[in-house]
Write an enzyme that holds these catalytic residues in place. Structure first.
Site, short mmCIF file in Angstrom:
data_model
loop_
_atom_site.label_atom_id
_atom_site.label_comp_id
_atom_site.label_asym_id
_atom_site.label_seq_id
_atom_site.Cartn_x
_atom_site.Cartn_y
_atom_site.Cartn_z
N GLU A 208 -5.89 -10.78 -1.61
CA GLU A 208 -6.73 -10.60 -0.41
C GLU A 208 -8.20 -10.52 -0.79
O GLU A 208 -8.93 -9.65 -0.32
CB GLU A 208 -6.31 -9.33 0.34
CG GLU A 208 -4.84 -9.29 0.70
CD GLU A 208 -4.43 -8.05 1.49
OE1 GLU A 208 -5.32 -7.34 1.99
OE2 GLU A 208 -3.22 -7.82 1.61
N HIS B 92 -10.14 -6.28 -2.42
CA HIS B 92 -11.21 -6.05 -1.43
C HIS B 92 -12.35 -5.35 -2.17
O HIS B 92 -12.37 -4.12 -2.27
CB HIS B 92 -10.70 -5.21 -0.26
CG HIS B 92 -9.66 -5.92 0.55
ND1 HIS B 92 -9.95 -7.04 1.30
CD2 HIS B 92 -8.34 -5.70 0.71
CE1 HIS B 92 -8.85 -7.47 1.89
NE2 HIS B 92 -7.85 -6.68 1.56
N ASP C 84 -11.93 -10.44 -1.05
CA ASP C 84 -13.23 -10.61 -0.40
C ASP C 84 -14.21 -9.67 -1.10
O ASP C 84 -13.81 -8.65 -1.67
CB ASP C 84 -13.22 -10.44 1.13
CG ASP C 84 -12.53 -9.19 1.65
OD1 ASP C 84 -12.38 -8.22 0.89
OD2 ASP C 84 -12.16 -9.17 2.84
N ASN D 289 2.25 -4.91 -3.21
CA ASN D 289 0.85 -5.28 -3.02
C ASN D 289 0.04 -4.01 -2.76
O ASN D 289 0.50 -3.10 -2.08
CB ASN D 289 0.79 -6.20 -1.79
CG ASN D 289 -0.52 -6.89 -1.58
OD1 ASN D 289 -1.05 -7.50 -2.51
ND2 ASN D 289 -1.05 -6.83 -0.36
N GLU E 97 0.81 -1.23 0.00
CA GLU E 97 0.00 0.00 0.00
C GLU E 97 0.84 1.28 0.00
O GLU E 97 0.67 2.15 0.84
CB GLU E 97 -0.97 -0.02 1.20
CG GLU E 97 -1.88 -1.24 1.19
CD GLU E 97 -2.86 -1.30 2.35
OE1 GLU E 97 -2.77 -0.47 3.26
OE2 GLU E 97 -3.73 -2.18 2.34
C1 XIL Z 1 -6.34 -6.68 7.97
C2 XIL Z 1 -6.70 -7.88 8.82
O1 XIL Z 1 -7.60 -8.67 8.11
C3 XIL Z 1 -7.28 -7.43 10.13
O2 XIL Z 1 -7.43 -8.54 11.00
C4 XIL Z 1 -6.38 -6.39 10.79
O3 XIL Z 1 -7.01 -5.90 11.97
C5 XIL Z 1 -6.09 -5.26 9.87
O4 XIL Z 1 -5.53 -5.78 8.67
N1 XIL Z 1 -4.89 -4.85 3.45
C6 XIL Z 1 -3.88 -5.67 3.92
C7 XIL Z 1 -4.18 -6.60 5.05
O5 XIL Z 1 -2.79 -5.71 3.35
O6 XIL Z 1 -3.05 -6.82 5.84
C8 XIL Z 1 -5.33 -6.12 5.88
O7 XIL Z 1 -5.62 -7.12 6.85
C9 XIL Z 1 -6.51 -5.83 5.02
C10 XIL Z 1 -6.20 -4.77 4.01
#
Ligand code: XIL
Length: 575
Positions: free
Chosen positions: A275, A246, A277, A210, A169
């Site tokens: 990641e 996400h 979802d 990422n 990020e």
């Molecule tokens: C999130 C986790 O899912 C949570 O449990 C934590 O509190 C915060 O981080 N981007 C990322 C991940 O790279 O590491 C994040 O994970 C979600 C967004």
């Protein structure tokens, strides 16, 4: 901090609070989902047949505490990312104090279940402790280098851990580099430095950048594209780009998802969805479920269509432990399994995308049954086992060794997961009978029948000192142009029982001195006598286990090597 797709959302920084908050299952209206159309084999079997991984983000708490969670995790996925356990706040909460229990737990589960591990994440503005954020530029760069060297170095020889998110990020939504404490203290060079430090610590791992909101073609993904192209032109070891994924059904599917993957692939990098979802505004209903299923299918199909796409990781897998409701107010139900571990239409969509008939037939044939284990080198506390290897149409990935105590009765439990047909057991009681069985696993997760049982009784013990049970490989690299050198040592436990709280001692040739602090051990020198004692994470060496430690030193002309090394007063073999 995560900036969601659109609109202001609450930030969150706490880690464990998510799991705690989600301990109460989400309440959703009962939904009657159609049974999976062709759920004949788990996702991982179909993904493997297509040459892709299908993965999940693992929470250490449910992994340790919930059999239902472990069962889905092990059977459906061939890849895993630690949801929080490898982040800076988890691995180095205070300067130089490393804790790997959660990270090791995830890696051990992955190894036992033949899953590849993606390390997440090394350099991020979030979930990084305050002590890092307040450092001066030079101290921050050193802290970053130490952290990467230690965390990546720990798993560099681990066959399960194959890739890392080196930076996470780094962009703002408009494509500028994020105004994080990293950028504000070190400038943009921290990104290239992080990749170089990671490569120095592991020459084989795939090193990724990422981010989120980069799934479609937009200002942010174009900035990422330009950065990756420039870094590679500069010789910076960026091997892979992670698209977090996400997504939310109310915002639409990212435009030009496939074209975006393609343009990155054309840079020569691997791409992956890291990641995934797909959330919705609650309450859940069957229409939203259907839209969500379409999005999951689109993502999987996009990855299948792009050769350079390695696979898809789902951020969790059950709504029971999703981060979504805690971060995106009023949203949830983002994962393919509900909070009761029932599959949703999203699961069927992923399954059927992987199993669309266009790929080779999935491997559903287990390996042949391995031979009965044979014991050798039986002592009062340990023994070696070997057995006739299994064969498999695709390849045997590893074995499970199961042990029960006593000549009869008792239950068998897995005590080891070697990758080849032998195993050293240790920590046994003297004059005790143990029973062993083995079974084989293949890459698709198929498991063979159990072998026949072998019974072995340990000896009475009480004998004199045994043969050498440690081995040291010592490598000295003189520095050109200055009277310095770097010494690296690999200490291996060649015995049959665990070595705990070891002290390695040797005598440095005269004229040589160590320059503290050294690494991966606590080093001290008195006269020419040097001792190394372990750090918490390498204080126990299992039989056959080894640790790599080292130090820089000075010399007055000669760089000969020490000849004798002892652990606990007993001499080690020197190689
Ligand atoms: C999130 C986790 O899912 C949570 O449990 C934590 O509190 C915060 O981080 N981007 C990322 C991940 O790279 O590491 C994040 O994970 C979600 C967004």
């Amino acid at each position: 901090m995560i900036i969601p797709a659109r609109g202001a959302r609450p930030e969150r920084t706490a880690v464990l609070a998510v799991v705690a908050a989600l301990a109460v299952p989400l309440v959703v209206a009962p939904i009657v989902a159609a049974p999976p159309a062709a759920a004949d084999a788990p996702l991982r079997v179909h993904a493997a047949a297509r040459g892709k991984f299908i993965g999940y983000a693992a929470g250490t708490s449910p992994l340790a505490n919930e059999a239902a969670y472990r069962s889905v995790a092990a059977s459906e996925f061939n890849q895993v990312t630690a949801e929080n356990a490898m982040k800076w706040e988890s691995t180095e909460p205070s300067d130089g104090n490393y804790t790997f229990s959660g990270a090791d737990q995830v890696v051990a589960f992955a190894t036992a279940n033949n899953q590849q591990v993606h390390g997440h994440t090394l350099v991020w503005h979030s979930q990084t402790p305050g002590w890092v954020q307040g450092l001066s530029a030079s101290a921050m760069r050193t802290a970053m280098q130490d952290h990467i060297a230690t965390v990546v170095g720990r798993y560099a020889n681990n066959a399960s851990l194959v890739s890392w998110d080196v930076v996470n990020e780094v962009f703002e939504e408009n494509g500028n580099l994020r105004s994080s404490f990293w950028y504000n203290t070190l400038g943009s060079s921290y990104i290239a430095d992080a990749f170089r430090y990671a490569r120095a610590a592991d020459s084989n791992a795939r090193l990724c950048i990422n981010d989120y909101n980069v799934e479609g073609i937009n200002a942010k993904s174009t900035a990422m594209y330009n950065l990756v192209r420039q870094l590679r032109a500069d010789g910076v070891p960026v091997d892979c780009v992670g698209f977090q994924g996400h997504l939310a059904i109310q915002y639409g599917f990212p435009s030009q998802f496939r074209e975006n993957l393609d343009r990155f692939a054309a840079l020569g990098v691997q791409v992956r969805i890291t990641e995934l979802d797909i959330r919705m505004q609650m309450p859940r209903d069957s229409t939203k479920d259907a839209t969500q299923a379409t999005y999951y299918r689109n993502v999987v199909q996009g990855c299948l269509a792009v050769t350079a796409c390695a696979g898809v990781t789902i951020w969790g897998f059950t709504d029971k432990y999703s981060w979504v409701p805690d971060v995106f107010s009023g949203e949830g139900a983002a994962l393919p399994w509900d909070a009761n571990y029932s599959t949703k239409p999203a699961y069927t969509a992923i399954h059927d995308a992987l199993d669309d008939g266009s790929g080779p037939a999935p491997d559903t044939t287990p390996p042949t049954t391995p031979g009965t284990p044979a014991a050798s080198g039986v002592t009062s506390s340990g023994l070696s086992l070997s057995w006739t290897a299994s064969s498999d149409a695709v390849g045997v990935a590893g074995y499970d060794v199961l042990r029960a105590t006593g000549a009869s009765g008792g239950s068998f439990a897995v005590v080891g997961t070697p990758s080849s047909a032998s195993f050293v057991d240790s920590g046994l009681a003297a004059s005790t009978t143990y029973r062993y069985q083995v079974r084989a696993r293949d890459a698709a997760g198929n498991v063979s029948s159990l072998s026949s049982v072998a019974s072995v009784t340990t000896t009475a013990g009480g004998g004199g000192p045994g043969p050498s049970s440690c081995r040291v490989a010592y490598t000295i690299s003189p520095w050109g142009g200055s009277p310095g050198f770097t010494a690296g040592l690999v200490l291996t436990n060649t015995g049959t029982s665990s070595l705990s709280g070891w002290t390695l001692a040797f005598s440095l040739p005269s004229g040589q001195a160590i320059t503290p602090p050294g690494w991966s051990a606590t080093w001290s020198q008195s006269g020419q006598a040097v001792t190394a004692t372990p750090l918490s994470w390498n204080s126990t060496l299992a039989p056959g286990g080894s640790t790599t430690i080292g130090f820089n030193g000075t010399h007055t002309g000669g760089t000969s090597e020490p000849t004798t090394f002892t652990v606990g007063g007993s001499s080690c073999t020197v190689v």
